[in-house]
Design a protein around this motif. Structure first.
Motif, mmCIF file in Angstrom:
data_model
loop_
_atom_site.group_PDB
_atom_site.id
_atom_site.type_symbol
_atom_site.label_atom_id
_atom_site.label_comp_id
_atom_site.label_asym_id
_atom_site.label_seq_id
_atom_site.Cartn_x
_atom_site.Cartn_y
_atom_site.Cartn_z
ATOM 1 N N ASP A 86 0.801 -1.225 0.000
ATOM 2 C CA ASP A 86 0.000 0.000 0.000
ATOM 3 C C ASP A 86 0.832 1.273 0.000
ATOM 4 O OD1 ASP A 86 -2.673 -0.718 -0.320
ATOM 5 O OD2 ASP A 86 -2.748 -1.505 1.730
ATOM 6 N N THR A 87 1.648 1.428 -1.037
ATOM 7 C CA THR A 87 2.373 2.672 -1.253
ATOM 8 C C THR A 87 2.228 2.978 -2.734
ATOM 9 O OG1 THR A 87 3.939 2.262 0.528
ATOM 10 C CG2 THR A 87 4.675 3.757 -1.216
ATOM 11 N N TRP A 88 1.751 4.171 -3.045
ATOM 12 C CA TRP A 88 1.508 4.475 -4.447
ATOM 13 C C TRP A 88 1.642 5.978 -4.724
ATOM 14 C CZ3 TRP A 88 -2.084 4.043 -0.709
ATOM 15 C CH2 TRP A 88 -3.135 4.955 -0.680
ATOM 16 N N PHE A 120 1.210 15.432 -9.242
ATOM 17 C CA PHE A 120 1.813 14.330 -8.483
ATOM 18 C C PHE A 120 1.428 14.341 -7.014
ATOM 19 C CE2 PHE A 120 5.196 12.333 -6.026
ATOM 20 C CZ PHE A 120 5.499 11.203 -6.763
ATOM 21 N N SER A 121 1.064 13.198 -6.480
ATOM 22 C CA SER A 121 0.950 13.057 -5.025
ATOM 23 C C SER A 121 1.437 11.663 -4.650
ATOM 24 C CB SER A 121 -0.479 13.314 -4.546
ATOM 25 O OG SER A 121 -1.368 12.383 -5.111
ATOM 26 N N LEU A 122 1.797 11.511 -3.378
ATOM 27 C CA LEU A 122 2.421 10.262 -2.917
ATOM 28 C C LEU A 122 1.760 9.820 -1.615
ATOM 29 C CD1 LEU A 122 4.776 8.217 -3.328
ATOM 30 C CD2 LEU A 122 6.209 9.782 -1.988
ATOM 31 N N HIS A 123 1.385 8.553 -1.575
ATOM 32 C CA HIS A 123 0.595 8.065 -0.441
ATOM 33 C C HIS A 123 1.058 6.682 0.011
ATOM 34 C CE1 HIS A 123 -2.313 11.168 -1.717
ATOM 35 N NE2 HIS A 123 -1.993 10.763 -2.931
ATOM 36 N N LEU A 133 5.248 2.906 8.369
ATOM 37 C CA LEU A 133 4.854 3.137 6.973
ATOM 38 C C LEU A 133 5.702 2.277 6.042
ATOM 39 C CD1 LEU A 133 4.836 7.070 6.938
ATOM 40 C CD2 LEU A 133 3.026 5.505 7.704
ATOM 41 N N PRO A 134 5.092 1.648 5.039
ATOM 42 C CA PRO A 134 5.862 0.819 4.110
ATOM 43 C C PRO A 134 6.470 1.640 2.972
ATOM 44 C CG PRO A 134 3.542 0.581 3.657
ATOM 45 C CD PRO A 134 3.648 1.550 4.796
ATOM 46 N N ILE A 135 7.332 2.577 3.330
ATOM 47 C CA ILE A 135 8.064 3.361 2.318
ATOM 48 C C ILE A 135 9.400 3.734 2.944
ATOM 49 C CG2 ILE A 135 6.966 5.546 3.051
ATOM 50 C CD1 ILE A 135 7.179 6.438 0.067
ATOM 51 N N GLY A 136 10.463 3.668 2.146
ATOM 52 C CA GLY A 136 11.786 3.964 2.686
ATOM 53 C C GLY A 136 12.704 4.537 1.631
ATOM 54 N N TYR A 137 13.999 4.521 1.939
ATOM 55 C CA TYR A 137 14.923 5.209 1.014
ATOM 56 C C TYR A 137 15.033 4.537 -0.340
ATOM 57 C CZ TYR A 137 18.712 2.152 2.907
ATOM 58 O OH TYR A 137 19.479 1.100 3.306
ATOM 59 N N ALA A 138 14.750 3.235 -0.410
ATOM 60 C CA ALA A 138 14.788 2.577 -1.723
ATOM 61 C C ALA A 138 13.608 3.008 -2.591
ATOM 62 C CB ALA A 138 14.795 1.057 -1.571
ATOM 63 N N ILE A 141 15.136 6.609 8.667
ATOM 64 C CA ILE A 141 14.352 6.006 7.579
ATOM 65 C C ILE A 141 15.119 4.778 7.102
ATOM 66 C CG2 ILE A 141 13.539 6.359 5.207
ATOM 67 C CD1 ILE A 141 13.016 9.316 5.973
ATOM 68 N N CYS A 142 14.427 3.631 7.027
ATOM 69 C CA CYS A 142 15.047 2.372 6.600
ATOM 70 C C CYS A 142 14.894 2.228 5.084
ATOM 71 C CB CYS A 142 14.385 1.196 7.297
ATOM 72 S SG CYS A 142 14.197 1.408 9.082
ATOM 73 N N MET A 143 15.393 1.127 4.548
ATOM 74 C CA MET A 143 15.339 0.937 3.093
ATOM 75 C C MET A 143 13.894 0.878 2.580
ATOM 76 S SD MET A 143 16.972 -2.030 0.676
ATOM 77 C CE MET A 143 18.677 -1.694 1.014
ATOM 78 N N ASP A 144 13.036 0.195 3.299
ATOM 79 C CA ASP A 144 11.675 -0.036 2.794
ATOM 80 C C ASP A 144 10.588 0.491 3.719
ATOM 81 O OD1 ASP A 144 12.955 -1.949 0.874
ATOM 82 O OD2 ASP A 144 13.293 -3.025 2.755
ATOM 83 N N GLN A 145 10.960 1.011 4.873
ATOM 84 C CA GLN A 145 9.974 1.403 5.874
ATOM 85 C C GLN A 145 10.460 2.608 6.673
ATOM 86 O OE1 GLN A 145 8.258 -2.469 7.733
ATOM 87 N NE2 GLN A 145 10.270 -2.988 6.949
ATOM 88 N N CYS A 146 9.524 3.258 7.335
ATOM 89 C CA CYS A 146 9.900 4.289 8.303
ATOM 90 C C CYS A 146 8.776 4.404 9.335
ATOM 91 C CB CYS A 146 10.184 5.624 7.622
ATOM 92 S SG CYS A 146 8.796 6.346 6.745
#
Ligand SMILES: *Cc1c(COP(=O)(O)O)cnc(C)c1O
Length: 385
Positions: free
Chosen positions: A10-12, A248-251, A283-288, A313-318
């Motif tokens: 669920d990141t888009w 553009f928006s990010l969620h 949150l399932p979003i990170g630096y990658a 902030i981790c690679m895939d999560q924060c």
């Protein structure tokens, strides 16, 4: 379309195509009927996705597409885009056949490039050329009269070459001090007077010049950042001729919620320590995903409120600090609007001491793109699947 089937995390990113067409319409109205608009869709349309943006821009009346290098042009052809495409950067002379076979127009400014291309091109080939003039950007382009004369006659002599355009690029069009811009403009006027015959397209303006320097339009402009609804620079924001609408928006969504006690720590380095009992969301979003580590501390929107990213902030999560316990699945907006609150691309750019261009470009390809048109999902592109 079943949106559930198109991606599984669920990141888009959401791309509002209505805003792309609105920005294009407004630009066309602003520059007038006699000025064509080239839609600049390099860098995967500044991170918005090249195919859908190109189609929307063309439907809204763009005459030409422009990209940075040949591969980007070929990617559009592969996706079935038949419109004219100009490569703004350099293409190897050895690859000229591939450009010709795919009807890609090239930027040319070196005599030896033309000589090498002549050796390779088949007799029935036809290459559309835009000659680039270096009027002060110091990046690519012809700089003096002898070079230009030689280039023009080499193009004229060979029926395989068609001189379709001439252009230059401004270094300071997004500044309110016009001195250097005017020097470039004068130099351009002088240089185009050296042509024996003027090509069909004469273009100088990027977004900034197209928006605030009407005298420089000639007969085409190259519209990049403003098509995406972003301002070329904060400096010219107060003098824009029309309102830009960001596409553009990010969620993402909360995937885990828990209470931590005062004194407990979190994330790599265990650098964040709760100063009281706190609700923390993951949150399932990170630096990658392009949401880089320097964005620690940046706020996101949850239920219309600003909350900070806490810990590394981790690679895939924060992680974020929540105002209260919230349900898993609550939508989190990293860029965009929730209720009365808005986090702009510019805000994120400011946090990173950079320009808005860089922010949408750095959103990773692994984030799926949801295209909205007339308020409905038109298409979802997940480059992973
Ligand atoms: C990227 C680019 C543009 C578009 O510039 P914006 O500021 O995004 O409008 C125009 N011309 C050239 C040569 C470019 O490289």
């Amino acid at each position: 379309m079943d949106s559930q089937l198109a991606y599984y995390r669920d990141t888009w990113a959401e791309i509002n195509l209505d805003h792309i067409s609105y920005n294009m319409d407004e630009m066309k109205r602003h520059v007038g009927e006699d000025v064509k608009v080239f839609a600049v869709v390099k860098a995967n349309a500044y991170g918005h996705g090249d195919e859908e943006v190109a189609r929307e821009a063309l439907n809204s009346g763009a005459s030409y597409l422009a990209v940075a290098f040949l591969d980007e042009a070929l990617a559009l052809r592969k996706k079935g885009i038949a419109a004219p495409i100009l490569v703004l950067g350099i293409c190897r002379p050895g690859d000229v056949r591939i450009a010709v076979e795919n009807r890609i127009s090239l930027t040319v400014f070196q005599q030896r490039w033309l000589c090498e291309a002549k050796e390779i091109l088949p007799s029935n080939a036809r290459l559309d050329i835009h000659v680039k003039l270096d009027t002060g950007m110091g990046r690519l382009g012809v700089r003096n009269k002898d070079e230009l004369k030689e280039l023009e006659s080499t193009i004229k002599e060979d029926p395989r070459f068609c001189l379709e355009g001439v252009y230059t690029h401004f270094a300071t069009a997004d500044e309110l001090n016009f001195a250097y811009f005017e020097r470039q403009m004068e130099r351009f006027q002088e240089m185009i007077s050296w042509f024996e015959a003027r090509p069909e397209f004469i273009h100088t303006g990027n977004s900034a010049a197209a928006l605030i320097h009407s005298e420089t339009h000639h007969n085409a402009v190259r519209m990049g950042i403003s098509m995406y609804g972003l301002t070329p620079s904060p400096e010219i924001e107060p003098v824009l001729p029309f309102r830009l609408k960001p596409a553009f928006s990010l969620h993402t969504k909360l995937v885990h919620v828990k209470k931590i006690s005062k004194g407990e720590r979190l994330s790599y380095g265990a650098t964040y320590e709760a100063t009281e009992d706190e609700w923390i969301g993951t949150l399932p979003i990170g630096y990658a995903d392009g949401w880089i580590r320097k964005l620690q501390g940046q706020e996101v929107l949850i239920e219309g409120q600003r909350v900070p990213i806490v810990g590394r902030i981790c690679m895939d999560q924060c992680m974020v600090k929540l105002p209260a316990e919230l349900p898993i699945g609550t939508v989190v907006t990293l860029i965009g609007k929730q209720g009365e609150e808005y986090i702009s691309v510019n805000e994120v750019a400011e946090k990173l001491h950079t320009i808005n261009y860089e922010i949408t470009c750095m959103v990773a390809g692994r984030i799926p793109k949801v295209y909205k048109k007339n308020g409905k999902v038109k298409r979802i592109i997940n480059s992973l699947l």
